[in-house]
Design a protein around this motif. Structure first.
Motif, PDB file in Angstrom:
ATOM      1  N   THR A  64      26.059  52.603  30.066  1.00  0.00           N
ATOM      2  CA  THR A  64      25.530  51.936  29.897  1.00  0.00           C
ATOM      3  C   THR A  64      27.464  51.681  30.524  1.00  0.00           C
ATOM      4  OG1 THR A  64      24.293  52.540  27.501  1.00  0.00           O
ATOM      5  CG2 THR A  64      26.239  49.913  27.657  1.00  0.00           C
ATOM      6  N   GLY A  65      27.067  50.154  30.876  1.00  0.00           N
ATOM      7  CA  GLY A  65      28.749  49.654  31.132  1.00  0.00           C
ATOM      8  C   GLY A  65      29.058  49.909  32.422  1.00  0.00           C
ATOM      9  N   THR A  66      29.927  49.313  32.834  1.00  0.00           N
ATOM     10  CA  THR A  66      30.518  48.714  34.584  1.00  0.00           C
ATOM     11  C   THR A  66      30.846  49.611  35.011  1.00  0.00           C
ATOM     12  OG1 THR A  66      30.164  46.726  33.939  1.00  0.00           O
ATOM     13  CG2 THR A  66      31.838  46.969  35.887  1.00  0.00           C
ATOM     14  N   SER A  67      30.866  50.326  36.239  1.00  0.00           N
ATOM     15  CA  SER A  67      31.158  51.433  36.391  1.00  0.00           C
ATOM     16  C   SER A  67      32.676  50.903  37.350  1.00  0.00           C
ATOM     17  CB  SER A  67      30.942  51.653  37.993  1.00  0.00           C
ATOM     18  OG  SER A  67      30.380  51.254  38.973  1.00  0.00           O
ATOM     19  N   ILE A  68      34.030  52.014  37.481  1.00  0.00           N
ATOM     20  CA  ILE A  68      34.863  51.872  37.979  1.00  0.00           C
ATOM     21  C   ILE A  68      34.910  50.330  39.234  1.00  0.00           C
ATOM     22  CG2 ILE A  68      36.094  53.370  39.423  1.00  0.00           C
ATOM     23  CD1 ILE A  68      39.052  53.110  37.334  1.00  0.00           C
ATOM     24  N   LYS A  69      34.261  50.974  40.461  1.00  0.00           N
ATOM     25  CA  LYS A  69      34.212  49.979  41.769  1.00  0.00           C
ATOM     26  C   LYS A  69      34.055  48.560  41.571  1.00  0.00           C
ATOM     27  CE  LYS A  69      31.712  49.924  46.213  1.00  0.00           C
ATOM     28  NZ  LYS A  69      31.051  50.139  46.621  1.00  0.00           N
ATOM     29  N   PRO A  70      33.167  48.478  40.807  1.00  0.00           N
ATOM     30  CA  PRO A  70      32.974  46.675  40.422  1.00  0.00           C
ATOM     31  C   PRO A  70      34.261  46.005  40.086  1.00  0.00           C
ATOM     32  CG  PRO A  70      31.703  47.686  39.461  1.00  0.00           C
ATOM     33  CD  PRO A  70      32.428  48.812  40.115  1.00  0.00           C
ATOM     34  N   MET A  71      34.703  46.838  38.632  1.00  0.00           N
ATOM     35  CA  MET A  71      35.805  46.666  37.403  1.00  0.00           C
ATOM     36  C   MET A  71      36.509  45.691  38.820  1.00  0.00           C
ATOM     37  SD  MET A  71      35.706  45.112  34.799  1.00  0.00           S
ATOM     38  CE  MET A  71      34.702  46.630  34.044  1.00  0.00           C
ATOM     39  N   VAL A  72      37.369  47.129  39.429  1.00  0.00           N
ATOM     40  CA  VAL A  72      38.488  47.138  40.216  1.00  0.00           C
ATOM     41  C   VAL A  72      37.995  45.486  41.083  1.00  0.00           C
ATOM     42  CG1 VAL A  72      39.475  47.869  42.386  1.00  0.00           C
ATOM     43  CG2 VAL A  72      39.182  49.376  40.615  1.00  0.00           C
ATOM     44  N   GLU A  73      36.987  45.381  41.953  1.00  0.00           N
ATOM     45  CA  GLU A  73      36.660  44.483  43.083  1.00  0.00           C
ATOM     46  C   GLU A  73      36.979  43.446  41.856  1.00  0.00           C
ATOM     47  OE1 GLU A  73      32.801  45.773  43.966  1.00  0.00           O
ATOM     48  OE2 GLU A  73      33.867  46.965  45.054  1.00  0.00           O
ATOM     49  N   LEU A  74      37.221  43.111  40.803  1.00  0.00           N
ATOM     50  CA  LEU A  74      36.949  41.664  39.825  1.00  0.00           C
ATOM     51  C   LEU A  74      37.880  41.487  39.715  1.00  0.00           C
ATOM     52  CD1 LEU A  74      35.329  39.552  37.949  1.00  0.00           C
ATOM     53  CD2 LEU A  74      35.653  41.022  36.132  1.00  0.00           C
ATOM     54  N   GLY A  75      38.926  43.080  39.183  1.00  0.00           N
ATOM     55  CA  GLY A  75      40.089  42.164  39.096  1.00  0.00           C
ATOM     56  C   GLY A  75      41.288  42.114  40.280  1.00  0.00           C
ATOM     57  N   LYS A  76      40.884  42.661  41.213  1.00  0.00           N
ATOM     58  CA  LYS A  76      41.414  42.554  42.722  1.00  0.00           C
ATOM     59  C   LYS A  76      41.048  41.080  42.704  1.00  0.00           C
ATOM     60  CE  LYS A  76      41.874  46.180  45.616  1.00  0.00           C
ATOM     61  NZ  LYS A  76      42.819  46.164  45.604  1.00  0.00           N
ATOM     62  N   LEU A  78      40.758  38.436  40.554  1.00  0.00           N
ATOM     63  CA  LEU A  78      41.367  37.853  39.507  1.00  0.00           C
ATOM     64  C   LEU A  78      42.870  37.731  39.898  1.00  0.00           C
ATOM     65  CD1 LEU A  78      39.609  38.564  36.462  1.00  0.00           C
ATOM     66  CD2 LEU A  78      39.388  36.302  37.569  1.00  0.00           C
ATOM     67  N   GLY A  79      43.347  38.400  41.195  1.00  0.00           N
ATOM     68  CA  GLY A  79      44.789  38.565  40.829  1.00  0.00           C
ATOM     69  C   GLY A  79      45.550  40.264  40.357  1.00  0.00           C
ATOM     70  N   TYR A  80      44.993  41.424  39.727  1.00  0.00           N
ATOM     71  CA  TYR A  80      45.350  42.597  39.823  1.00  0.00           C
ATOM     72  C   TYR A  80      45.220  43.659  40.571  1.00  0.00           C
ATOM     73  CZ  TYR A  80      45.363  39.961  35.116  1.00  0.00           C
ATOM     74  OH  TYR A  80      45.828  38.873  33.951  1.00  0.00           O
ATOM     75  N   GLU A  81      45.254  44.777  40.466  1.00  0.00           N
ATOM     76  CA  GLU A  81      45.175  46.205  41.159  1.00  0.00           C
ATOM     77  C   GLU A  81      45.309  47.377  40.183  1.00  0.00           C
ATOM     78  OE1 GLU A  81      45.002  46.170  44.095  1.00  0.00           O
ATOM     79  OE2 GLU A  81      45.547  44.190  45.200  1.00  0.00           O
ATOM     80  N   TRP A 107      42.679  53.318  46.042  1.00  0.00           N
ATOM     81  CA  TRP A 107      43.002  53.303  44.413  1.00  0.00           C
ATOM     82  C   TRP A 107      41.822  53.723  43.532  1.00  0.00           C
ATOM     83  CZ3 TRP A 107      37.836  52.994  42.643  1.00  0.00           C
ATOM     84  CH2 TRP A 107      36.948  52.136  42.569  1.00  0.00           C
ATOM     85  N   GLN A 108      40.645  54.406  44.530  1.00  0.00           N
ATOM     86  CA  GLN A 108      40.351  55.575  44.579  1.00  0.00           C
ATOM     87  C   GLN A 108      40.721  57.419  43.892  1.00  0.00           C
ATOM     88  OE1 GLN A 108      39.517  53.921  46.653  1.00  0.00           O
ATOM     89  NE2 GLN A 108      37.888  53.385  46.937  1.00  0.00           N
ATOM     90  N   GLU A 109      42.106  57.175  43.790  1.00  0.00           N
ATOM     91  CA  GLU A 109      42.910  58.455  44.086  1.00  0.00           C
ATOM     92  C   GLU A 109      43.528  58.462  42.423  1.00  0.00           C
ATOM     93  OE1 GLU A 109      46.140  58.813  47.327  1.00  0.00           O
ATOM     94  OE2 GLU A 109      44.642  58.789  48.868  1.00  0.00           O
TER      95      GLU A 109
END
Length: 159
Positions: A64-76, A78-81, A107-109
């Motif tokens: 359950t829950g969002t994987s990190i890849k789409p969360m990073v894309e959403l963050g970007k 919205l102006g985040y890294e 970011w994958q590192e």
């Protein structure tokens, strides 16, 4: 919910951990600009997995829950890294990321693969180990004792 509070549009820290709809909550918070966002991701998925759950899904599993890849894309968007992955994803505003010399491309590192274990016991032990490494003195010893002796001794961690 935040609109009913006197919180300003810009503040220091926002933590979102609601077991599935985290992505949608952060996406909807367009009137707020926290400097740091700590958000739950499903760390069972490797960084190349692109999974966003159906909103409102209420049956919790380890998938359950969002994987990190789409969360990073959403963050970007919205102006985040991504600043670090600790099981949760910690994001900072882009201007802070530049000051902290965070590489926005690789970011994958930052992904900690120890969270991708498929064994439930391994996931619990890994998470408890991370907590233990961040505690000091008698608290660290109590965590180690709890892990070795079972959860009977965990109550001593708060004494």
């Amino acid at each position: 919910m935040l609109a009913k509070t006197p919180i300003p549009g810009t503040f220091d820290l926002l933590s979102i951990d609601i077991d599935n709809d985290d992505y949608y909550v952060w996406q909807a918070l367009t009137k707020y600009n926290p400097r740091v966002v700590v958000i739950e991701v499903n760390s069972q998925y490797l960084p190349d997995v692109d999974k966003i759950p159906v909103p409102g899904y209420h049956l919790f599993t380890h998938r359950t829950g969002t994987s990190i890849k789409p969360m990073v894309e959403l963050g970007k968007s919205l102006g985040y890294e991504l600043a670090i992955h600790t099981g949760n994803a910690i994001f900072v505003q882009r201007k802070l990321a530049e000051q902290l010399d965070i590489d926005p491309i690789n970011w994958q590192e930052l992904f900690d693969p120890s969270w991708t274990s498929t064994s439930q016991w391994d996931r619990i032990r890994t998470g408890a180990g991370d907590i233990g490494r961040n505690l000091h003195g008698k608290h660290y010893a109590a965590v180690r004792k709890a892990l070795k002796g079972g959860m009977r001794t965990a109550k001593h961690m708060v004494d």
